[in-house]
Design a protein around this motif. Sequence first.
Motif, PDB file in Angstrom:
ATOM      1  N   UNK A  66       0.870  -1.129  -0.051  1.00 48.99           N
ATOM      2  CA  UNK A  66      -0.089   0.103   0.017  1.00 48.99           C
ATOM      3  C   UNK A  66       0.851   1.139   0.118  1.00 48.99           C
ATOM      4  N   UNK A  67       0.545   2.269  -0.630  1.00 53.49           N
ATOM      5  CA  UNK A  67       1.440   3.591  -0.865  1.00 53.49           C
ATOM      6  C   UNK A  67       0.420   4.617  -0.482  1.00 53.49           C
ATOM      7  N   UNK A  68       0.774   5.618   0.428  1.00 52.11           N
ATOM      8  CA  UNK A  68      -0.299   6.574   0.760  1.00 52.11           C
ATOM      9  C   UNK A  68       0.499   8.030   0.764  1.00 52.11           C
ATOM     10  N   UNK A  69      -0.151   8.687  -0.210  1.00 55.72           N
ATOM     11  CA  UNK A  69       0.120  10.156  -0.348  1.00 55.72           C
ATOM     12  C   UNK A  69      -0.537  10.924   0.912  1.00 55.72           C
ATOM     13  N   UNK A  70       0.284  11.439   1.856  1.00 57.91           N
ATOM     14  CA  UNK A  70      -0.328  12.146   2.918  1.00 57.91           C
ATOM     15  C   UNK A  70      -0.397  13.557   2.689  1.00 57.91           C
ATOM     16  N   UNK A  71      -1.159  14.257   3.520  1.00 55.75           N
ATOM     17  CA  UNK A  71      -1.389  15.597   3.477  1.00 55.75           C
ATOM     18  C   UNK A  71      -1.423  16.083   5.229  1.00 55.75           C
ATOM     19  N   UNK A  72      -1.010  17.369   5.293  1.00 56.44           N
ATOM     20  CA  UNK A  72      -0.998  18.107   6.777  1.00 56.44           C
ATOM     21  C   UNK A  72      -2.251  18.955   6.726  1.00 56.44           C
ATOM     22  N   UNK A  73      -3.003  19.104   5.614  1.00 62.56           N
ATOM     23  CA  UNK A  73      -3.964  20.162   5.572  1.00 62.56           C
ATOM     24  C   UNK A  73      -5.337  19.690   6.134  1.00 62.56           C
ATOM     25  N   UNK A  91       4.445   5.559   3.226  1.00 62.55           N
ATOM     26  CA  UNK A  91       4.170   7.007   3.320  1.00 62.55           C
ATOM     27  C   UNK A  91       4.880   7.942   2.691  1.00 62.55           C
ATOM     28  N   UNK A  92       4.578   9.026   2.254  1.00 69.94           N
ATOM     29  CA  UNK A  92       5.226   9.971   1.716  1.00 69.94           C
ATOM     30  C   UNK A  92       5.712  11.121   2.677  1.00 69.94           C
ATOM     31  N   UNK A  93       6.109  10.830   3.619  1.00 67.22           N
ATOM     32  CA  UNK A  93       6.669  11.946   4.629  1.00 67.22           C
ATOM     33  C   UNK A  93       8.024  11.552   5.339  1.00 67.22           C
ATOM     34  N   UNK A  94       8.812  12.436   5.993  1.00 60.51           N
ATOM     35  CA  UNK A  94       9.756  11.743   6.839  1.00 60.51           C
ATOM     36  C   UNK A  94       9.275  11.140   7.799  1.00 60.51           C
ATOM     37  N   UNK A  95      10.111  10.070   8.363  1.00 60.85           N
ATOM     38  CA  UNK A  95       9.702   9.281   9.336  1.00 60.85           C
ATOM     39  C   UNK A  95      10.648   9.799  10.683  1.00 60.85           C
ATOM     40  N   UNK A  96      11.570  10.625  10.290  1.00 63.22           N
ATOM     41  CA  UNK A  96      12.496  11.190  11.530  1.00 63.22           C
ATOM     42  C   UNK A  96      12.870  12.479  10.952  1.00 63.22           C
ATOM     43  N   UNK A  97      13.727  13.185  11.834  1.00 62.88           N
ATOM     44  CA  UNK A  97      14.423  14.541  11.574  1.00 62.88           C
ATOM     45  C   UNK A  97      15.854  14.559  11.724  1.00 62.88           C
ATOM     46  N   UNK A  98      16.497  15.706  11.457  1.00 65.25           N
ATOM     47  CA  UNK A  98      18.108  15.376  11.291  1.00 65.25           C
ATOM     48  C   UNK A  98      18.528  15.087  12.627  1.00 65.25           C
TER      49      UNK A  98
END
Length: 277
Positions: free
Chosen positions: A8-15, A64-71
């Motif tokens: 499954x691939x999910x194109x996410x949104x923060x809106x 999911x198309x967003x970062x799973x972590x931060x620098x």
Amino acid sequence: MSLFDKVIIVDWSGGNDRGASPKKDAIWACVAGEIPVYLRNRALAEDWIGTQIAACQGRVLIGFDFPFGYPEGFAEVVTGQADALALWTWFEARVEDSPKANNRFDLAGELNRHFAGVGPFWGNALAREIVDLPRKGRSRYGHGMREKRAAEAQAKGAFACWQMSGAGSVGGQTMMGLPVLARLRARFEAAAWPFEPWREARVVLAEVWPSLIAQSVVRQQVEGEIKDAAQVRVLAGKIAGLSDTVLAAMLDVTEPRALTEGWILGLGREADLDCRE
């Protein structure tokens, strides 16, 4: 037998809720081999994903198309632990989300107060001012964080996770996505890739970036199809079509910072991922 029975691939949104009519820059999801699904808000998307997992008796890979972590270093400053998954828990406890409103910009300002100087988060799409959240990236200084993870530094065109608004921003998606990942991980005992071992897990949550296969999306997008729908459809098919050997090699990532920052599935192996149709 393939490594996974369902991809499954999910194109996410923060809106906020995008309404009943399918549109771009919204949440789209696709099970490999099926028609893409438009999901108007995150609550419906989380329910749909849970239903898809529960309906499968075998192994499931969800991208999911967003970062799973931060620098590197961010998690330790915020949570006291050098553990990206501690951030998932932190966000799950603090994000306030509903179809019509969420607190992502206020939370970005709160996070900035953990750091010296100004930043690292920036970008306020609201009319009201938010304390400690600058509207422009150039207003930041002295916060001590690297601008990009190792993954973004390698992925040409990838945006930094600090940007909360404006074209190409992924900061809001990340902040509103990590609580969902935390709940899915707990509910289904899912493995959070690449932070946790994936080989024995029935459900694996992975970070993807459709731009790795941008040319294939262009070639395979049909007339009238929304680009977001095409991206999840094509990428799901690409990953599901990989041999077990190639997919396992992608999941067995060796980049040193991947275990602290996360990684993009297929990054560095674009030729394998984006083979010609």
